[in-house]
Design a protein around this motif. Structure first.
Motif, PDB file in Angstrom:
ATOM      1  N   TYR A 143       8.225   6.620   8.156  1.00  0.00           N
ATOM      2  CA  TYR A 143       6.887   6.712   7.814  1.00  0.00           C
ATOM      3  C   TYR A 143       6.751   5.090   7.986  1.00  0.00           C
ATOM      4  O   TYR A 143       7.598   4.444   7.825  1.00  0.00           O
ATOM      5  N   THR A 144       5.229   4.805   7.930  1.00  0.00           N
ATOM      6  CA  THR A 144       4.902   3.458   7.828  1.00  0.00           C
ATOM      7  C   THR A 144       4.225   2.968   6.648  1.00  0.00           C
ATOM      8  O   THR A 144       3.791   4.076   5.709  1.00  0.00           O
ATOM      9  N   GLN A 145       4.261   2.046   6.125  1.00  0.00           N
ATOM     10  CA  GLN A 145       3.531   1.289   4.872  1.00  0.00           C
ATOM     11  C   GLN A 145       3.333   0.152   5.259  1.00  0.00           C
ATOM     12  O   GLN A 145       3.972  -0.761   5.814  1.00  0.00           O
ATOM     13  N   LYS A 146       2.018  -0.118   4.785  1.00  0.00           N
ATOM     14  CA  LYS A 146       1.204  -1.478   4.916  1.00  0.00           C
ATOM     15  C   LYS A 146       1.640  -2.344   3.890  1.00  0.00           C
ATOM     16  O   LYS A 146       1.478  -1.988   2.758  1.00  0.00           O
ATOM     17  N   HIS A 182       0.759  -1.103  -0.086  1.00  0.00           N
ATOM     18  CA  HIS A 182       0.014  -0.025   0.030  1.00  0.00           C
ATOM     19  C   HIS A 182       0.807   1.390  -0.017  1.00  0.00           C
ATOM     20  O   HIS A 182       1.998   1.180   0.189  1.00  0.00           O
ATOM     21  N   GLU A 183       0.262   2.420  -0.136  1.00  0.00           N
ATOM     22  CA  GLU A 183       0.915   3.744  -0.256  1.00  0.00           C
ATOM     23  C   GLU A 183       1.325   3.983   1.215  1.00  0.00           C
ATOM     24  O   GLU A 183       0.845   3.581   2.198  1.00  0.00           O
ATOM     25  N   ARG A 184       2.450   4.638   1.227  1.00  0.00           N
ATOM     26  CA  ARG A 184       2.972   4.876   2.894  1.00  0.00           C
ATOM     27  C   ARG A 184       2.048   5.961   3.284  1.00  0.00           C
ATOM     28  O   ARG A 184       1.544   6.860   2.513  1.00  0.00           O
ATOM     29  N   ASP A 185       2.174   5.977   4.498  1.00  0.00           N
ATOM     30  CA  ASP A 185       1.489   6.881   5.333  1.00  0.00           C
ATOM     31  C   ASP A 185       2.083   8.205   5.392  1.00  0.00           C
ATOM     32  O   ASP A 185       3.307   8.169   5.801  1.00  0.00           O
ATOM     33  N   TYR A 191       5.616  12.759   2.156  1.00  0.00           N
ATOM     34  CA  TYR A 191       6.808  12.075   1.477  1.00  0.00           C
ATOM     35  C   TYR A 191       8.253  12.850   2.204  1.00  0.00           C
ATOM     36  O   TYR A 191       9.409  12.051   1.858  1.00  0.00           O
TER      37      TYR A 191
END
Length: 135
Positions: free
Chosen positions: A120-123, A109-112, A115
């Motif tokens: 950052y977190t990414q699912k 998924h796109e990162r939260d 940018y």
């Protein structure tokens, strides 16, 4: 899960047996009406109860059959996945072939967040063969 499946099968069998009994009871009430043993009022009352119970049983049987089919499919899928696990209990090296046996696909998924952030977190979802995504 196997115990629950067996209990539902038993419940389905009992419901089908009761449905067959109701068919016989409805036929018997018609015979009793024809021979004069039952009055029209008694026949309507008995036949109405039998038909109502029979309609309820039809819905219940349909629901049970659907649930049984779904649970059986789920049980088969888990069995297939466990067969793969049994084949690869001792893996000296994770190869692409072994990974393909276990994983159907991976969704990134796109990162939260913004940018320009340093962290950052990414699912990431991993979808396994036969059993789907594990949460």
């Amino acid at each position: 899960m196997k115990k629950e499946l067996a209990a539902k099968r038993k419940e389905l069998e009992q419901a089908k047996n009761r449905q067959a009994e109701l068919d016989n009871l409805i036929a018997a009430t018609f015979e009793k009406l024809a021979t004069g043993i039952l009055t029209d009022g008694q026949f309507k009352q008995l036949n109405g109860r039998y038909l109502a119970e029979q309609e309820a049983l039809k819905g219940h049987i349909s629901l049970l059959e659907t649930e049984l089919a779904g649970q059986q499919d789920e049980l088969d899928s888990v069995g297939n996945f466990l067969a793969i696990v049994d084949r690869h209990l001792e893996v000296p090296e994770l190869t692409p072939e072994i990974l393909r046996e276990f994983v159907h696909h991976i969704t990134v998924h796109e990162r939260d967040g913004a940018y320009k952030k340093k962290f950052y977190t990414q699912k990431i979802d991993i979808h396994f063969n036969y059993i789907g995504t594990i949460q």
